[in-house]
Design an enzyme around this catalytic site. Structure first.
Site, short mmCIF file in Angstrom:
data_model
loop_
_atom_site.label_atom_id
_atom_site.label_comp_id
_atom_site.label_asym_id
_atom_site.label_seq_id
_atom_site.Cartn_x
_atom_site.Cartn_y
_atom_site.Cartn_z
N ASP A 140 0.85 -1.19 0.00
CA ASP A 140 0.00 0.00 0.00
C ASP A 140 0.89 1.24 0.00
O ASP A 140 2.02 1.19 -0.50
CB ASP A 140 -0.95 -0.06 1.22
CG ASP A 140 -2.29 0.58 0.90
OD1 ASP A 140 -2.30 1.76 0.53
OD2 ASP A 140 -3.32 -0.10 1.02
N SER B 23 -10.89 -1.06 -1.79
CA SER B 23 -9.67 -0.96 -0.97
C SER B 23 -9.98 -1.11 0.51
O SER B 23 -9.13 -1.54 1.28
CB SER B 23 -9.03 0.42 -1.15
OG SER B 23 -8.39 0.50 -2.38
N HIS C 27 -4.18 6.28 2.60
CA HIS C 27 -4.76 4.99 2.16
C HIS C 27 -4.14 3.82 2.92
O HIS C 27 -4.87 2.97 3.46
CB HIS C 27 -4.51 4.86 0.65
CG HIS C 27 -5.22 3.73 -0.01
ND1 HIS C 27 -4.74 2.44 -0.01
CD2 HIS C 27 -6.36 3.69 -0.74
CE1 HIS C 27 -5.57 1.67 -0.71
NE2 HIS C 27 -6.57 2.40 -1.16
#
Ligand SMILES: *[C@@H]1O[C@H](CO)[C@@H](O)[C@H](O)[C@H]1NC(C)=O
Ligand SMILES: *[C@@H]1O[C@H](CO)[C@@H](O)[C@H](O)[C@H]1NC(C)=O
Ligand SMILES: *[C@@H]1O[C@H](CO)[C@@H](O)[C@H](O)[C@H]1NC(C)=O
Ligand SMILES: *[C@@H]1O[C@H](CO)[C@@H](O)[C@H](O)[C@H]1NC(C)=O
Ligand SMILES: *[C@@H]1O[C@H](CO)[C@@H](O)[C@H](O)[C@H]1NC(C)=O
Ligand SMILES: *[C@@H]1O[C@H](CO)[C@@H](O)[C@H](O)[C@H]1NC(C)=O
Ligand SMILES: *[C@@H]1O[C@H](CO)[C@@H](O)[C@H](O)[C@H]1NC(C)=O
Length: 783
Positions: free
Chosen positions: A154, A571, A227
């Site tokens: 990520d 996600s 994220h």
């Protein structure tokens, strides 16, 4: 005559040369040159020398060869990444030992943007851990994931987040070989017993974009984007009590699904230069392969990869598919997001059968903020905006009527930057429509023009699905039906007025879950005989940790900072499934990655909290191309009764059926090429059925030693399905039994409609012993 691997491989490189020719550009770029596995024991420097000699054979000079090498993959994956011309790439692709050569694609890593664990039934358990440990619960039985290591590919993580404290964490497993790689604002003290490893990979990124702009991102495992912090904390963040978004919403205990797992961050996604952060990060195949190769070597048990592609990619030029196959050989469970490219058909990413492909659905939580019109009409709206209007009516206008002289009504109606007249909009509540521009950006324009409130209306294409956003002024968002009602009201009266009721969090909303409209859909265009996605999990409006250095919206024009954020996307659902896999791994450490996937798939639920089949965002029944086998139920998955197991060799045999060699060039394909449908997968997809087909499956008893299972079928409309034998009796644990499924098209009669060519129908078959229901979805279309 035996068909051996060589024939397959030459067939394959032929296929590959065509691809290279098709994507021919005269530009040098980063290619991955992939050899499959390493054969035998070789010292690391020998491997690099071998890679170098391949490179030298296509480069003019030794120096050029050295300078062009980015990565030499040395642990599980055998290959290298280098800057090549298309001609050099073709030349390498023709070499016998080479499996494939493919450009290192840039992939967008785009987000559409507490309650998850309660919603899937770990609820009481999360609470009880804070009080006393309730024995027998899944979390307790799994010891909250203790001793399991989950790696994430990520954008890194934010080490200061409370989610990553190592209080109560057990010792770092002795098997762990990972490192804590230092870099910008990151040193070894930023790893602990919670996040035990952290590395970063950006060589391919820098070849593409030039040296990393350290204003945009940290050259280290530290997350600038948010994220990675969000997904990492969703898998295994500590329980942090009394957390709320912007101090107002979704208040509760934030917790990862497996709060005591160890985590390892592999940063492979980086800020995209010249783009607002809201447009997402970019991650390159060559960097991801290096990360997966390290993660396998470091000793992760589960990999969570929330990275998709815009377009489906063939297995042999898909870095995630290749890396995941090597990971699965070491029994690592790999969960990937299906992608956010819905609602169109055939949009899904990460379709390889050795991966768990995860779709996204809602929770039973809303952030309710209704609009009240001057007519007295009250319309439902949603937002996570903490700002409030006064308790009085304000003038209400449609943004299209507030345009600057140089701007069309349609453009101003979408509240794009610098389109609204402050003279007209000042002091008013402004209705803007979706279309171009970001949802939050439109509110920024209303605020710039002096509006006091903002209503975001869905266009008909968006239907009734609302993504709750934290706007920069008092605001709410409404569905397409409500947007039309507001427009009608504005038209109907001389002085339209409105107010927006401040948002509050409401739980137990119905129906839930429903499928997010953005979730990518099947059929699987890479191999339509494998049903994908596999499963769905919460991915709409999910609260998790954030960097604390960044705005909740990631818009440049938004200067607020938050430590917790609500985001949406597959996600967000993928790490939920990865967490569930980690819990299963803790309970069943000897299970294969296929057994864990099977347990999750066959125990998934089809019903929403209204007791009906899960719907899509518009209220229509959803199907397995949206939710796979259904919504995950980790507690049931821990005791699935039977599993459909598959080994690494089974995947290689499956690939023979596709005429593809990936990991092992020396692998001998069976003399008769197998049907891809014969892979022992816990679901079934039959495209273009002509007449009838019979497929074999094998189940392994992982439940009670003595048990008897009966088959039942809900056939797809206009197909007959027969299972034989229809009863399986087991005498001991670990025993395997095979059965056959025959699917036959119904004869067309005068009365029955002809089966539409290519259209899929869905059904289920299941095995039950009265305690367990081992259910598999199936999708069938006719030739
Ligand atoms: C790591 O960085 C922190 C500051 O973020 C500093 O206080 C600490 O001394 C550093 N530790 C090491 C081992 O360099
Ligand atoms: C780095 O990014 C910042 C912020 O976008 C920008 O102002 C700056 O010009 C960039 N620097 C380089 C060298 O591109
Ligand atoms: C319209 O004109 C104003 C100046 O009056 C300018 O600031 C704005 O950028 C223009 N908008 C568009 C969309 O061209
Ligand atoms: C959005 O912008 C594109 C490109 O400028 C344009 O073709 C399209 O019509 C716009 N959409 C709307 C809803 O205005
Ligand atoms: C409102 O009135 C305008 C112009 O009179 C018209 O174009 C539009 O369709 C009307 N909108 C609705 C929702 O009735
Ligand atoms: C779901 O159930 C609730 C309460 O039982 C009911 O009020 C609601 O109308 C139902 N929704 C749908 C879509 O059936
Ligand atoms: C399946 O099709 C074959 C010929 O294509 C036929 O011989 C056979 O009887 C069919 N089986 C069933 C169960 O209908």
């Amino acid at each position: 005559m035996a068909i051996n691997g060589r024939i397959f491989s030459s067939l394959f490189s032929l296929l590959f040369r065509i691809i290279i020719a098709a994507s021919l550009s005269s530009q040098n770029q980063v290619y991955v040159v992939y050899f499959g596995e390493h054969s035998g024991e070789k010292a690391l420097h020998e491997i690099e020398e071998t890679h170098h000699s391949y490179l030298s054979s296509v480069k003019e000079t030794e120096d050029e060869a050295r300078a062009s090498l980015l990565y030499s993959y040395k642990h599980s994956i055998n290959g290298f990444a280098a800057v090549l011309s298309p001609a050099q790439a073709s030349k390498l692709a023709e070499m016998e030992e080479v499996v494939s050569v493919f450009p290192s694609h840039p992939r967008k890593h785009k987000m559409h943007t507490t309650r998850s664990w309660e919603f899937v039934g770990l609820e009481e358990e999360v609470k009880s851990q804070l009080q006393s440990e309730k024995s027998g619960s899944l979390l307790a039985r799994a010891k909250y994931g203790r001793n399991v290591i989950v790696g994430l590919l990520d954008s890194g993580f934010w080490p200061e987040s409370k989610s990553f404290s190592d209080e109560e964490m057990g010792r770092i497993p002795k098997s762990w070989k990972g490192i804590c790689q230092t870099g910008d604002a990151f040193n070894s003290s930023h790893c602990n017993r919670k996040v035990i490893g952290a590395r970063y990979y950006l060589k391919a990124y820098e070849k593409y974009y030039g040296t990393l702009n350290t204003t945009l991102d940290y050259r280290s495992p530290r997350d600038k984007d948010g994220h990675g912090t969000h997904t990492t904390s969703t898998v295994g963040g500590q329980m942090v009590p009394d957390v709320a978004f912007m101090n107002s919403f979704a208040r509760g205990t934030a917790s990862g699904g497996a709060p005591l797992v160890h985590l390892a961050a592999y940063k492979v996604c980086w800020a995209t230069p010249g783009q607002d952060k809201v447009d997402g990060n970019t991650c390159f195949d060559a960097d991801m392969l290096a990360a997966i190769d390290d993660a396998i070597h470091d000793g992760v048990h589960v990999l969570s990869i929330s990275i998709g592609t815009k377009k489906p990619t063939a297995y042999y030029e898909d870095g995630i598919a290749i890396g995941a196959l090597h990971a699965v050989k070491q029994n690592i469970v790999v969960a990937c997001s299906a992608g956010n490219e819905g609602p169109g058909a055939g949009t899904l990413s990460n379709p390889a059968p050795w991966i768990i492909t995860v779709g996204a659905s809602s929770l039973d939580r809303k952030f309710v903020a209704p609009v009240v019109l001057g007519s007295g009409l009250r319309l439902e709206g949603e937002t996570t905006t903490p700002y409030k209007l006064e308790n009085k009516m304000y003038p209400l206008v449609y943004a299209g009527d507030m345009s600057l002289p140089n701007v069309s009504q349609a453009v101003a109606g979408q509240c794009l930057a610098n389109t609204l007249s402050s003279e007209k909009a000042k002091g008013k509540i402004v209705l803007c429509l979706r279309g171009n521009g970001t949802r939050v950006g439109k509110g920024i324009e209303v605020k710039r023009a002096g509006g006091v409130g903002y209503i975001l209306g869905n266009s008909p294409a968006n239907g009734q699905e609302i993504v709750a956003d934290p706007h920069v002024l008092p605001a709410t968002a409404v569905g397409a039906n409500e947007a039309i009602q507001i427009l009608k009201y504005i038209n109907s009266t001389k002085y339209p007025m409105a107010n927006i009721i401040p948002a509050r969090t409401v739980v137990h909303t119905t129906p839930a879950p429903f499928m997010a409209s953005f979730t990518s859909r099947g059929p699987n265009v890479i191999d339509p005989t494998i049903l994908k996605p596999d499963i769905t999990g919460p991915g709409l409006n999910i609260l998790a940790a954030w960097t604390g250095e960044d705005s909740p919206t990631r818009l440049g024009a938004d200067d607020r900072k938050v430590e917790w954020n609500i985001f949406s996307g597959t996600s967000m659902s993928c790490p939920h499934i990865a967490a569930a896999a980690a819990l299963l791994k803790a309970i069943h450490p000897t299970w294969s990655s296929a057994a864990i996937r099977s347990a999750l798939i066959t125990s998934a639920g089809l019903e929403n909290n209204n007791g009906t089949l899960i719907t899509d965002a518009s209220g229509k029944h959803a199907d397995p191309f949206q939710f796979g086998a259904g919504h995950f139920r980790p507690t049931k998955a821990a005791d699935p009764g039977l599993v459909y197991d598959a080994s690494y060799t089974d995947y290689l045999t499956y690939l023979c059926g596709l005429g593809i060699i990936i990991a092992d060039l020396s692998f001998k394909c069976p003399q008769v090429a197998p049907k891809t449908n014969d892979l022992n997968y816990p679901s079934l997809a039959i495209p273009k059925l002509n007449g009838n087909v019979t497929i074999t499956r094998t189940v392994t008893n992982v439940g009670k030693a003595k048990s008897t299972y009966l088959a039942s079928v809900r056939p797809p409309m206009r197909y007959h399905v027969k299972i034989s034998p229809s009863m399986l009796s087991f005498k001991h644990r670990g025993e395997k039994k095979s059965f056959k499924i025959t699917i036959e098209k119904e004869k067309d009669t005068m009365l029955s409609k002809k089966i539409e060519e290519g259209a899929y129908e869905f059904g289920w078959f299941s095995w039950s012993d009265g305690i367990h229901t081992v259910r598999s979805p199936m999708a069938v279309s006719s030739a």
